[in-house]
Design an enzyme around this catalytic site. Structure first.
Site, PDB file in Angstrom:
ATOM      1  N   TRP A 151       0.838  -1.207   0.000  1.00  0.00           N
ATOM      2  CA  TRP A 151       0.000   0.000   0.000  1.00  0.00           C
ATOM      3  C   TRP A 151       0.870   1.254   0.000  1.00  0.00           C
ATOM      4  O   TRP A 151       0.533   2.247  -0.643  1.00  0.00           O
ATOM      5  CB  TRP A 151      -0.970   0.008   1.184  1.00  0.00           C
ATOM      6  CG  TRP A 151      -2.049  -1.015   0.999  1.00  0.00           C
ATOM      7  CD1 TRP A 151      -2.217  -2.175   1.706  1.00  0.00           C
ATOM      8  CD2 TRP A 151      -3.102  -0.991   0.002  1.00  0.00           C
ATOM      9  NE1 TRP A 151      -3.303  -2.867   1.220  1.00  0.00           N
ATOM     10  CE2 TRP A 151      -3.867  -2.171   0.189  1.00  0.00           C
ATOM     11  CE3 TRP A 151      -3.463  -0.111  -1.003  1.00  0.00           C
ATOM     12  CZ2 TRP A 151      -4.981  -2.473  -0.609  1.00  0.00           C
ATOM     13  CZ3 TRP A 151      -4.562  -0.402  -1.804  1.00  0.00           C
ATOM     14  CH2 TRP A 151      -5.307  -1.578  -1.595  1.00  0.00           C
TER      15      TRP A 151
ATOM     16  N   ASP B 152      -0.764   6.737   6.818  1.00  0.00           N
ATOM     17  CA  ASP B 152      -1.886   5.907   6.386  1.00  0.00           C
ATOM     18  C   ASP B 152      -2.091   4.849   7.474  1.00  0.00           C
ATOM     19  O   ASP B 152      -1.293   3.931   7.606  1.00  0.00           O
ATOM     20  CB  ASP B 152      -1.552   5.254   5.042  1.00  0.00           C
ATOM     21  CG  ASP B 152      -2.620   4.248   4.602  1.00  0.00           C
ATOM     22  OD1 ASP B 152      -3.626   4.080   5.319  1.00  0.00           O
ATOM     23  OD2 ASP B 152      -2.437   3.643   3.529  1.00  0.00           O
TER      24      ASP B 152
ATOM     25  N   LYS C  93     -12.228  -1.210   8.400  1.00  0.00           N
ATOM     26  CA  LYS C  93     -11.513  -2.278   9.094  1.00  0.00           C
ATOM     27  C   LYS C  93     -11.812  -2.235  10.597  1.00  0.00           C
ATOM     28  O   LYS C  93     -12.438  -3.142  11.128  1.00  0.00           O
ATOM     29  CB  LYS C  93     -10.021  -2.187   8.807  1.00  0.00           C
ATOM     30  CG  LYS C  93      -9.729  -2.339   7.302  1.00  0.00           C
ATOM     31  CD  LYS C  93      -8.311  -2.006   6.969  1.00  0.00           C
ATOM     32  CE  LYS C  93      -8.083  -1.747   5.499  1.00  0.00           C
ATOM     33  NZ  LYS C  93      -8.346  -2.870   4.600  1.00  0.00           N
TER      34      LYS C  93
HETATM   35  N1  PMP Z   1      -3.906   1.617   2.749  1.00  0.00           N
HETATM   36  C1  PMP Z   1      -3.926   0.485   3.465  1.00  0.00           C
HETATM   37  C2  PMP Z   1      -2.888   0.283   4.517  1.00  0.00           C
HETATM   38  C3  PMP Z   1      -4.929  -0.471   3.231  1.00  0.00           C
HETATM   39  O1  PMP Z   1      -4.956  -1.590   3.960  1.00  0.00           O
HETATM   40  C4  PMP Z   1      -5.903  -0.232   2.235  1.00  0.00           C
HETATM   41  C5  PMP Z   1      -7.042  -1.188   1.966  1.00  0.00           C
HETATM   42  N2  PMP Z   1      -6.878  -2.474   2.306  1.00  0.00           N
HETATM   43  C6  PMP Z   1      -5.816   0.940   1.492  1.00  0.00           C
HETATM   44  C7  PMP Z   1      -4.821   1.859   1.783  1.00  0.00           C
HETATM   45  C8  PMP Z   1      -6.797   1.248   0.398  1.00  0.00           C
HETATM   46  O2  PMP Z   1      -7.975   1.587   1.002  1.00  0.00           O
HETATM   47  P1  PMP Z   1      -9.334   1.832   0.233  1.00  0.00           P
HETATM   48  O3  PMP Z   1      -9.779   0.518  -0.300  1.00  0.00           O
HETATM   49  O4  PMP Z   1     -10.212   2.383   1.307  1.00  0.00           O
HETATM   50  O5  PMP Z   1      -9.064   2.814  -0.840  1.00  0.00           O
END
Ligand code: PMP
Length: 368
Positions: A107, A177, A201
């Site tokens: 991510w 994040d 989450k």
């Molecule tokens: N950052 C992290 C650490 C994540 O775990 C996720 C989703 N699993 C995201 C960003 C992306 O999030 P979203 O699907 O809400 O765009």
């Protein structure tokens, strides 16, 4: 209080993820009509007094739980954490400036790719060469003097690693994040410039992103106002108290209920204690014999996403299918890395951890 009579599996999904049962029950109770409103949360105007009160209360509860200083704004946005990958640089990274990114997982890598479309990025540290099995050490950080900000991913959902303490980044605003850990433990808000997380989450249903931003950073958004799309401008959302346009009303309401549930559990310190205990039980089982192999280095292990492997992919497939037959769901690792991943967010019950440990033991006995 109505009892939940339906069958619920142990849901190890990485997100959207398990919600607290008392919250689901309250949603069910209030579904036809919110008390005093005579209509449901799905039907109510976002400009109504009743909804404004729900939004204000959700914000107030976030502020109390996370001890958010008055100099920070709490925003309810859409577009997921993924839109923050673009909004952060579009708002905070000016021409001629450099943003530092700590590359600790898949991510983080996505955040970097988006930031590079907007401006100059320095990779302050990366553990890609270690297949992201750990988060970088403080000693590895190569920070840019005068950086616009430093971006990190506090919990790496796919690889199952987590920072146990915040990096020291000097005067640059730290942007984190925290999608897969927000409100699973206390947050040092004042050490950040901006914190963001998708709600789906630890905090509620999908469709809502929580952003906590230090007020002085809004000036950067304001100064870019003429060129920045209105909907991507933090200052616009702050000025309009997250009501510039129609917010995801249901998700805000459900998040508010989850905040009350977290407070009733004893707040973020109590959540952290419970989450540590849950994760420790799983890691102890993983480490017991060598039949299971944790993929994260011990010092970087996540309390939210516990990742491990078995001797072969065939055995992992068998593990997943037998676990499903035994009443567990969502244990398959992320498609990018394979293996097994148990996501055990705030609302995941400790009884489900004990049941998984028992299942792991019996699986080892029959296949070890
Ligand atoms: N950052 C992290 C650490 C994540 O775990 C996720 C989703 N699993 C995201 C960003 C992306 O999030 P979203 O699907 O809400 O765009």
């Amino acid at each position: 209080m109505p009892m939940t009579t339906v069958h619920r599996v142990f849901n190890f999904s990485a997100g959207p993820a398990v919600m607290p049962v008392p919250v689901l029950e309250q949603i069910q109770r209030d579904m036809l009509a919110l008390p005093g409103a005579g209509m449901s949360i799905l039907e109510i105007s976002h400009r109504s007094k009743a909804f404004e009160a729900i939004l204000a209360e959700a914000e107030a509860d976030i502020r109390t739980l996370a001890n958010v200083p008055a100099s920070y704004r709490v925003l309810f946005l859409q577009g997921g954490a993924s839109l923050q990958f673009s909004m952060v640089p579009m708002n905070l990274l000016g021409p001629g400036a450099v943003a530092d990114y700590i590359d600790s997982g898949s991510w983080a890598d996505k955040a970097i790719k988006e930031a590079k479309k907007v401006g100059a990025v320095n990779i302050a540290a990366t553990t890609k060469g270690d297949r992201y099995a750990r988060v970088p050490d403080q000693s590895e950080l190569q920070l840019t003097p005068g950086a616009a900000y430093v971006h990190m991913t506090s919990n790496n959902t796919i690889e199952g690693t987590q920072f146990s303490r915040l990096p020291e980044v000097g005067a640059a605003p730290l942007v984190s994040d925290t999608s897969s850990e927000m409100f699973s433990r206390p947050i040092e808000v004042a050490r950040h410039g901006l914190i963001y997380a998708g709600a789906q989450k630890n905090m509620g249903p999908a469709g809502l992103t929580v952003v906590i931003i230090r007020e002085d950073l809004l000036e950067r958004s304001t100064s870019r106002g003429p060129t920045l799309p209105t909907m991507l401008n933090y200052a616009v959302h702050a000025e309009n108290r997250s009501l510039y346009n129609t917010p995801p009303c249901f998700s805000v309401y459900a998040l508010g209920l989850v905040m009350k549930w977290i407070a009733a559990q004893g707040g973020l310190s109590a959540m952290a204690t419970l989450n540590e205990r849950k994760a420790a039980k799983l890691y102890a089982e993983i480490d017991r014999t060598g039949f299971y192999r944790g993929t994260a280095e011990a010092s970087s292990r996540s309390r939210m996403n516990v990742t491990f492997r078995l001797a072969s992919e065939a055995l992992e497939k068998m593990f997943v299918s037998e676990s499903e037959a035994a009443g567990f769901d969502g244990l398959q690792g992320h498609r990018a890395v394979g293996g097994i991943r148990a996501s055990i967010y705030n609302a995941f019950p400790e009884a489900g951890i004990d049941a998984l440990v028992a299942f792991m033991r019996s699986f080892e006995q029959s296949h070890g």
